[in-house]
Design an enzyme around this catalytic site. Structure first.
Site, PDB file in Angstrom:
ATOM      1  N   LYS A  13       0.912  -1.148   0.069  1.00 29.95           N
ATOM      2  CA  LYS A  13       0.179   0.110  -0.032  1.00 29.95           C
ATOM      3  C   LYS A  13       0.748   1.471   0.162  1.00 29.95           C
ATOM      4  O   LYS A  13       0.546   2.106  -0.656  1.00 29.95           O
ATOM      5  CB  LYS A  13      -0.942   0.036   1.207  1.00 29.95           C
ATOM      6  CG  LYS A  13      -0.352   0.266   2.646  1.00 29.95           C
ATOM      7  CD  LYS A  13      -1.421   0.001   3.807  1.00 29.95           C
ATOM      8  CE  LYS A  13      -0.808  -0.315   4.983  1.00 29.95           C
ATOM      9  NZ  LYS A  13       0.047   0.579   5.483  1.00 29.95           N
ATOM     10  N   ARG A  88      -7.175   3.804  11.005  1.00 29.23           N
ATOM     11  CA  ARG A  88      -7.109   2.227  11.309  1.00 29.23           C
ATOM     12  C   ARG A  88      -8.221   1.740  12.163  1.00 29.23           C
ATOM     13  O   ARG A  88      -8.287   0.276  12.446  1.00 29.23           O
ATOM     14  CB  ARG A  88      -5.592   2.183  12.018  1.00 29.23           C
ATOM     15  CG  ARG A  88      -4.543   1.555  10.972  1.00 29.23           C
ATOM     16  CD  ARG A  88      -3.324   1.795  11.637  1.00 29.23           C
ATOM     17  NE  ARG A  88      -2.616   0.627  11.237  1.00 29.23           N
ATOM     18  CZ  ARG A  88      -1.405   0.943  10.582  1.00 29.23           C
ATOM     19  NH1 ARG A  88      -1.342   2.149  10.140  1.00 29.23           N
ATOM     20  NH2 ARG A  88      -0.481   0.073  10.286  1.00 29.23           N
ATOM     21  N   ARG A 122      11.378  -8.031   3.956  1.00 31.65           N
ATOM     22  CA  ARG A 122      11.299  -6.638   3.548  1.00 31.65           C
ATOM     23  C   ARG A 122      12.355  -5.927   4.094  1.00 31.65           C
ATOM     24  O   ARG A 122      12.847  -5.976   5.319  1.00 31.65           O
ATOM     25  CB  ARG A 122       9.850  -5.999   4.110  1.00 31.65           C
ATOM     26  CG  ARG A 122       9.606  -4.487   3.718  1.00 31.65           C
ATOM     27  CD  ARG A 122       8.335  -4.387   3.759  1.00 31.65           C
ATOM     28  NE  ARG A 122       7.725  -3.859   5.040  1.00 31.65           N
ATOM     29  CZ  ARG A 122       6.889  -3.272   5.442  1.00 31.65           C
ATOM     30  NH1 ARG A 122       5.888  -2.969   4.265  1.00 31.65           N
ATOM     31  NH2 ARG A 122       6.246  -2.903   6.502  1.00 31.65           N
ATOM     32  N   ARG A 154      12.728  -3.361   9.435  1.00 27.40           N
ATOM     33  CA  ARG A 154      11.756  -2.695  10.847  1.00 27.40           C
ATOM     34  C   ARG A 154      11.500  -3.496  11.933  1.00 27.40           C
ATOM     35  O   ARG A 154      11.474  -5.000  11.620  1.00 27.40           O
ATOM     36  CB  ARG A 154      10.663  -2.060  10.056  1.00 27.40           C
ATOM     37  CG  ARG A 154      10.612  -1.022   9.222  1.00 27.40           C
ATOM     38  CD  ARG A 154       9.407  -0.757   8.413  1.00 27.40           C
ATOM     39  NE  ARG A 154       8.231  -0.885   9.227  1.00 27.40           N
ATOM     40  CZ  ARG A 154       7.066  -0.678   8.564  1.00 27.40           C
ATOM     41  NH1 ARG A 154       6.877   0.259   7.258  1.00 27.40           N
ATOM     42  NH2 ARG A 154       5.834  -0.740   9.405  1.00 27.40           N
ATOM     43  N   ARG A 165       0.101  -7.302  13.936  1.00 28.76           N
ATOM     44  CA  ARG A 165      -0.563  -6.138  13.140  1.00 28.76           C
ATOM     45  C   ARG A 165      -1.426  -6.604  12.079  1.00 28.76           C
ATOM     46  O   ARG A 165      -2.406  -6.055  11.871  1.00 28.76           O
ATOM     47  CB  ARG A 165       0.871  -5.643  12.267  1.00 28.76           C
ATOM     48  CG  ARG A 165       1.845  -4.776  13.273  1.00 28.76           C
ATOM     49  CD  ARG A 165       3.052  -4.768  12.485  1.00 28.76           C
ATOM     50  NE  ARG A 165       3.220  -3.825  11.376  1.00 28.76           N
ATOM     51  CZ  ARG A 165       3.934  -3.966  10.312  1.00 28.76           C
ATOM     52  NH1 ARG A 165       4.931  -4.874  10.592  1.00 28.76           N
ATOM     53  NH2 ARG A 165       3.781  -3.109   9.287  1.00 28.76           N
TER      54      ARG A 165
HETATM   55  P1  AMP Z   1       2.550   1.349   9.302  1.00 26.46           P
HETATM   56  O1  AMP Z   1       3.915   1.757   8.598  1.00 26.46           O
HETATM   57  O2  AMP Z   1       1.477   1.897   8.523  1.00 26.46           O
HETATM   58  O3  AMP Z   1       2.500  -0.169   9.360  1.00 26.46           O
HETATM   59  O4  AMP Z   1       2.705   1.854  10.708  1.00 26.46           O
HETATM   60  C1  AMP Z   1       3.564   1.334  11.594  1.00 26.46           C
HETATM   61  C2  AMP Z   1       3.111   1.508  13.050  1.00 26.46           C
HETATM   62  O5  AMP Z   1       2.682   2.948  13.293  1.00 26.46           O
HETATM   63  C3  AMP Z   1       1.838   0.938  13.453  1.00 26.46           C
HETATM   64  O6  AMP Z   1       2.114  -0.504  13.615  1.00 26.46           O
HETATM   65  C4  AMP Z   1       1.363   1.666  14.754  1.00 26.46           C
HETATM   66  O7  AMP Z   1       2.015   1.426  15.781  1.00 26.46           O
HETATM   67  C5  AMP Z   1       1.743   3.065  14.112  1.00 26.46           C
HETATM   68  N1  AMP Z   1       0.394   3.610  13.394  1.00 26.46           N
HETATM   69  C6  AMP Z   1       0.464   4.099  12.203  1.00 26.46           C
HETATM   70  N2  AMP Z   1      -0.483   4.429  11.876  1.00 26.46           N
HETATM   71  C7  AMP Z   1      -1.544   4.478  12.967  1.00 26.46           C
HETATM   72  C8  AMP Z   1      -2.720   4.643  13.201  1.00 26.46           C
HETATM   73  N3  AMP Z   1      -3.679   5.207  12.385  1.00 26.46           N
HETATM   74  N4  AMP Z   1      -3.360   4.551  14.624  1.00 26.46           N
HETATM   75  C9  AMP Z   1      -2.181   4.171  15.404  1.00 26.46           C
HETATM   76  N5  AMP Z   1      -1.135   3.706  15.244  1.00 26.46           N
HETATM   77  C10 AMP Z   1      -0.606   4.058  14.091  1.00 26.46           C
END
Ligand code: AMP
Length: 210
Positions: A13, A88, A122, A154, A165
């Protein structure tokens, strides 16, 4: 144009959101990147969210809402934006609805098995781009094509965090998708294809909308 891009972790995404942003000259906003930036810089916000992000849990409370509100009210977002990683859960969706009218929502679908297999290999860059040794290798091993920085794994791409996740995605984020499905803004995209094919599917929908 205000666009949301959804998908389970590893669906690509972020890559697709970047491609949309580049083609349509819309700011790309990824809440995960914002948090990772703050963690890397060691800011107050970074210290507050680090343990949640590392474990693959959502950051608590209305923190993300305020960050998104502040960002989409910046002048460069007057043309619209591509938002990745938000909303989310239902409470974030309600908040977003109160501050912006979303035009198009994409969900890039892949199975959990495929997600796990993609994420465990990744490599990420702090600029937000990510790579996969087979599906999307960088030109130079271990180095970002865009900014030349060193790529890294990561913390939240480790198996326990990946599992958490994906579980949050199915339990909380899929409820958000139901809302966009009901309002006919949601477009399902087959994520089990190459990056260009996925983008072509998305782009055909944007072209029709414009
Ligand atoms: P992502 O890169 O989108 O997978 O986000 C990495 C991490 O950032 C997530 O696992 C959460 O810990 C935090 N995070 C990102 N977006 C949100 C959101 N909309 N609400 C809460 N935590 C978030």
């Amino acid at each position: 144009m205000k666009i949301l891009v959804f998908g389970p972790q590893g669906s690509g995404k972020g890559t697709q959101a970047e491609l949309i942003s580049r083609k349509y000259k819309l700011p790309y906003i990824a809440t995960g990147d914002i948090f990772r930036f703050h963690i890397k810089e060691g800011t107050q916000l970074g210290k507050k969210v680090k343990s949640y992000v590392d474990k693959g849990e959502l950051t608590p409370g209305s923190l993300t809402n305020e960050i998104v509100k502040d960002r989409i009210q910046q002048p460069d977002c007057s043309v619209g934006f591509v938002l990745d990683g938000y909303p989310r859960n239902i409470s974030q969706q309600k908040f977003l609805e109160s501050i912006a009218k979303i035009d198009l929502v994409f969900v890039i679908n892949i199975s959990d098995t495929e997600a796990v297999s993609r994420l465990k290999d990744r490599l990420a860059c702090k600029c937000g781009l990510s790579y996969h040794p087979v599906n999307n290798p960088p030109y130079k091993k271990g180095i970002c094509n865009k900014c030349g920085d060193k790529l890294f794994v990561r913390d939240d791409d480790k198996p326990a965090a990946i599992k958490k996740r994906l579980a949050i995605y199915h339990k909380e984020t899929e409820l958000v998708l139901e809302i966009y499905q009901k309002s006919n803004t949601l477009h399902q995209i087959n994520g089990a294809q190459g990056i260009e094919e996925v983008f072509a599917e998305i782009d055909n929908i944007i072209i029709l909308y414009k």
